[in-house]
Design a protein around this motif. Sequence first.
Motif, PDB file in Angstrom:
ATOM      1  N   GLN A 128       0.859  -1.179   0.000  1.00 27.02           N
ATOM      2  CA  GLN A 128       0.000   0.000   0.000  1.00 27.02           C
ATOM      3  C   GLN A 128       0.902   1.238   0.000  1.00 27.02           C
ATOM      4  O   GLN A 128       1.242   1.769   1.054  1.00 27.02           O
ATOM      5  N   PRO A 129       1.305   1.711  -1.173  1.00 23.74           N
ATOM      6  CA  PRO A 129       2.258   2.814  -1.228  1.00 23.74           C
ATOM      7  C   PRO A 129       1.774   4.078  -0.531  1.00 23.74           C
ATOM      8  O   PRO A 129       2.593   4.844  -0.013  1.00 23.74           O
ATOM      9  N   GLY A 130       0.483   4.291  -0.478  1.00 17.47           N
ATOM     10  CA  GLY A 130      -0.038   5.493   0.187  1.00 17.47           C
ATOM     11  C   GLY A 130       0.299   5.541   1.664  1.00 17.47           C
ATOM     12  O   GLY A 130       0.343   6.612   2.263  1.00 17.47           O
ATOM     13  N   LEU A 131       0.550   4.388   2.284  1.00 19.83           N
ATOM     14  CA  LEU A 131       0.892   4.356   3.705  1.00 19.83           C
ATOM     15  C   LEU A 131       2.364   4.658   3.955  1.00 19.83           C
ATOM     16  O   LEU A 131       2.762   4.892   5.094  1.00 19.83           O
ATOM     17  N   GLU A 132       3.165   4.642   2.892  1.00 20.80           N
ATOM     18  CA  GLU A 132       4.603   4.870   3.047  1.00 20.80           C
ATOM     19  C   GLU A 132       4.971   6.348   3.084  1.00 20.80           C
ATOM     20  O   GLU A 132       6.071   6.700   3.479  1.00 20.80           O
ATOM     21  N   GLY A 133       4.077   7.208   2.620  1.00 16.99           N
ATOM     22  CA  GLY A 133       4.339   8.639   2.648  1.00 16.99           C
ATOM     23  C   GLY A 133       5.315   9.112   1.589  1.00 16.99           C
ATOM     24  O   GLY A 133       5.836  10.212   1.680  1.00 16.99           O
ATOM     25  N   ALA A 149       6.420   9.336  -2.807  1.00 14.54           N
ATOM     26  CA  ALA A 149       5.901   9.969  -4.014  1.00 14.54           C
ATOM     27  C   ALA A 149       4.674   9.248  -4.580  1.00 14.54           C
ATOM     28  O   ALA A 149       3.870   9.861  -5.275  1.00 14.54           O
ATOM     29  N   LEU A 150       4.520   7.979  -4.285  1.00 21.41           N
ATOM     30  CA  LEU A 150       3.378   7.217  -4.804  1.00 21.41           C
ATOM     31  C   LEU A 150       2.218   7.295  -3.817  1.00 21.41           C
ATOM     32  O   LEU A 150       2.355   6.903  -2.666  1.00 21.41           O
ATOM     33  N   GLU A 151       1.083   7.777  -4.291  1.00 15.19           N
ATOM     34  CA  GLU A 151      -0.040   7.971  -3.376  1.00 15.19           C
ATOM     35  C   GLU A 151      -0.882   6.731  -3.154  1.00 15.19           C
ATOM     36  O   GLU A 151      -1.610   6.635  -2.180  1.00 15.19           O
TER      37      GLU A 151
END
Length: 130
Positions: free
Chosen positions: A102-107, A109-111
């Motif tokens: 879940q890239p959005g949870l990583e904060g 560039a990928l939402e």
Amino acid sequence: MSAREKQKTFSEEEAAARLAAELPHWFVEGGWIRRRYRTSSWKGTLMVINAVGHLAEAAWHHPDITASYAWVEVRLMSHDAKGITERDFALARKIEEVIGWQPGLEGGALEGTPTDDLRFAYIKHDKPKA
């Protein structure tokens, strides 16, 4: 270890203990380690199948897959060893890493996929087990 060498097989009890510690959304049943991924639609189901297929082919270790409109079940067992081996845990970890990303949870560039618009939903991510 080459594919021709005898691999250690894990009993269902050993595999269940290992899954509880390492892959809590996976379970043992019928001599396989298994994981059911819930999806939001056929599109999500196909995306999961294709991702698992890519990983399995790259690893040269192939799961059994069953699917329906809104779920995919992945089953791993080493056919040549006639049981659950280290290869099964290794591929399960990679599948879990990719499907659960879940890239959005990583904060960064990928939402990530929008969660507030069901037109874009595809994976129903499990909440971490306590």
